[in-house]
Design an enzyme around this catalytic site. Structure first.
Site, PDB file in Angstrom:
ATOM      1  N   TYR A  15     -17.934   9.980   3.867  1.00 59.48           N
ATOM      2  CA  TYR A  15     -17.171   8.732   3.793  1.00 59.48           C
ATOM      3  C   TYR A  15     -17.939   7.692   2.970  1.00 59.48           C
ATOM      4  CZ  TYR A  15     -13.544   5.515   5.407  1.00 59.48           C
ATOM      5  OH  TYR A  15     -12.483   4.649   5.468  1.00 59.48           O
ATOM      6  N   LYS A  67     -15.369  -0.632   5.340  1.00 57.78           N
ATOM      7  CA  LYS A  67     -14.419  -0.715   6.449  1.00 57.78           C
ATOM      8  C   LYS A  67     -15.013  -1.468   7.640  1.00 57.78           C
ATOM      9  CE  LYS A  67     -10.848   1.606   4.797  1.00 57.78           C
ATOM     10  NZ  LYS A  67      -9.525   0.996   4.579  1.00 57.78           N
ATOM     11  N   ILE A  97       0.538   5.830   4.790  1.00 57.79           N
ATOM     12  CA  ILE A  97       0.557   5.150   6.084  1.00 57.79           C
ATOM     13  C   ILE A  97       1.435   3.908   6.013  1.00 57.79           C
ATOM     14  CG2 ILE A  97      -0.877   3.783   7.658  1.00 57.79           C
ATOM     15  CD1 ILE A  97      -3.143   5.792   7.108  1.00 57.79           C
ATOM     16  N   LYS A 103      -3.322  13.353   5.559  1.00 56.25           N
ATOM     17  CA  LYS A 103      -3.269  13.776   4.162  1.00 56.25           C
ATOM     18  C   LYS A 103      -2.511  12.743   3.344  1.00 56.25           C
ATOM     19  CE  LYS A 103      -3.956  18.758   4.232  1.00 56.25           C
ATOM     20  NZ  LYS A 103      -3.427  20.071   3.817  1.00 56.25           N
ATOM     21  N   ALA A 146      -4.877   8.451  -0.864  1.00 51.41           N
ATOM     22  CA  ALA A 146      -6.186   7.797  -0.809  1.00 51.41           C
ATOM     23  C   ALA A 146      -7.258   8.737  -0.261  1.00 51.41           C
ATOM     24  CB  ALA A 146      -6.103   6.536   0.041  1.00 51.41           C
ATOM     25  N   ALA A 177     -12.521   2.796  -4.186  1.00 53.60           N
ATOM     26  CA  ALA A 177     -13.892   2.800  -4.697  1.00 53.60           C
ATOM     27  C   ALA A 177     -13.914   3.739  -5.893  1.00 53.60           C
ATOM     28  CB  ALA A 177     -14.883   3.268  -3.635  1.00 53.60           C
ATOM     29  N   GLY A 204       0.782  -1.229   0.000  1.00 52.72           N
ATOM     30  CA  GLY A 204       0.000   0.000   0.000  1.00 52.72           C
ATOM     31  C   GLY A 204       0.810   1.275   0.000  1.00 52.72           C
TER      32      GLY A 204
END
Length: 260
Positions: free
Chosen positions: A161, A168, A26, A198, A201, A101, A19
């Site tokens: 969201y 999630k 992250i 920030k 994604a 998405a 990722g």
């Protein structure tokens, strides 16, 4: 029972981090934290476009394995685990930090989300973690740790969201069930729920800057978290110091989640 803990506590461990898109990801914070504790890291990049951003980071981390991985493309996930098996013969840590998405389904509200968009979001953001866990578990012969990235919008409504909230929520539930199924072989599974950051994604969320400002104002600690806060949390959870912790959703958000 006395447990011998190496110094540093992840020395010699093998970690796959999925990722990383750039230095603000992250996943990159996780990889850096693992390396600081002397784990070896394998890195994946999404496609040729992202490769130019990820390759320098992999080099800085001394990553011996760097491979393309689009979980929607048949065979790419299996190829990554084949390489890990061939080079390392084992795996101790898995980080899943991917979500997607289609933009029109993400920004159009849940009622307007198409069946195709919902299915794609669920497959990439949730079911791919289950597929990874199935491939990783046989390599975790001495136990291990698996992490998937969630968000507070899984349990509370976060404006804008949208479809990612239910997705999630499914991911967090999957973490609990995997913790149950993999517990007997010493594999621990956690969902990590960072505060807003920030990242690339997050840029797809409508009015994300407002969400950042609100989080900073509401956090009991009075500030936003950064990628290393998430990374060091995962690093701790991967060490023997956290050997009896599994199946949790761990909030790393400065305390925002406790506020009404």
């Amino acid at each position: 029972m006395t447990v011998e803990i190496p110094r540093p506590p992840l020395k010699g461990k093998k970690a796959l981090v999925v990722g990383i898109a750039n230095e603000n990801s992250i996943a990159y914070g996780c990889a850096k934290a693992f390396r600081e504790l002397e784990a070896d890291v394998a890195i994946t990049y999404l496609n040729e476009k992202s490769k130019q951003y990820v390759e320098p980071l992999a080099k800085a981390l001394d990553a011996p394995i760097i491979m393309p991985l689009n979980v929607s493309k048949p065979g790419e996930l299996e190829a990554v685990f084949d390489a890990i098996t061939k080079q390392w013969g084992k795996l101790d840590i898995l980080v899943h930090s991917i979500a997607f998405a289609p933009m029109q389904d993400l920004q159009g509200g849940l009622l307007n989300c198409s069946a195709e968009g919902f299915a794609q979001a669920m497959d990439i953001s949730c079911h791919s973690f289950i597929r990874m866990a199935k491939l990783a578990a046989p390599l975790m012969t001495e136990g291990g740790s698996m992490f998937a990235m969630s968000y507070h919008g899984a349990t509370e409504v976060a404006p804008n969201y949208n479809v990612m909230g239910p997705v999630k929520a499914a991911l967090e539930s999957a973490c609990r069930y995997l913790a149950y199924e993999l517990g007997p072989q010493g594999v621990r599974v956690h969902a990590i729920s960072p505060g807003p950051l920030k990242t690339r994604a997050a840029s797809g969320l409508k009015d994300f800057d407002l969400l950042l400002n609100e989080a900073a104002q509401r956090a009991p600690l009075g500030e936003l978290v950064d990628i290393m806060d998430i990374g060091f949390t995962c690093a701790f959870l991967a060490t023997p110091y956290a050997r009896r912790l599994t199946g949790n959703t761990v909030y790393v958000d400065g305390g925002v989640n406790i506020m009404a």
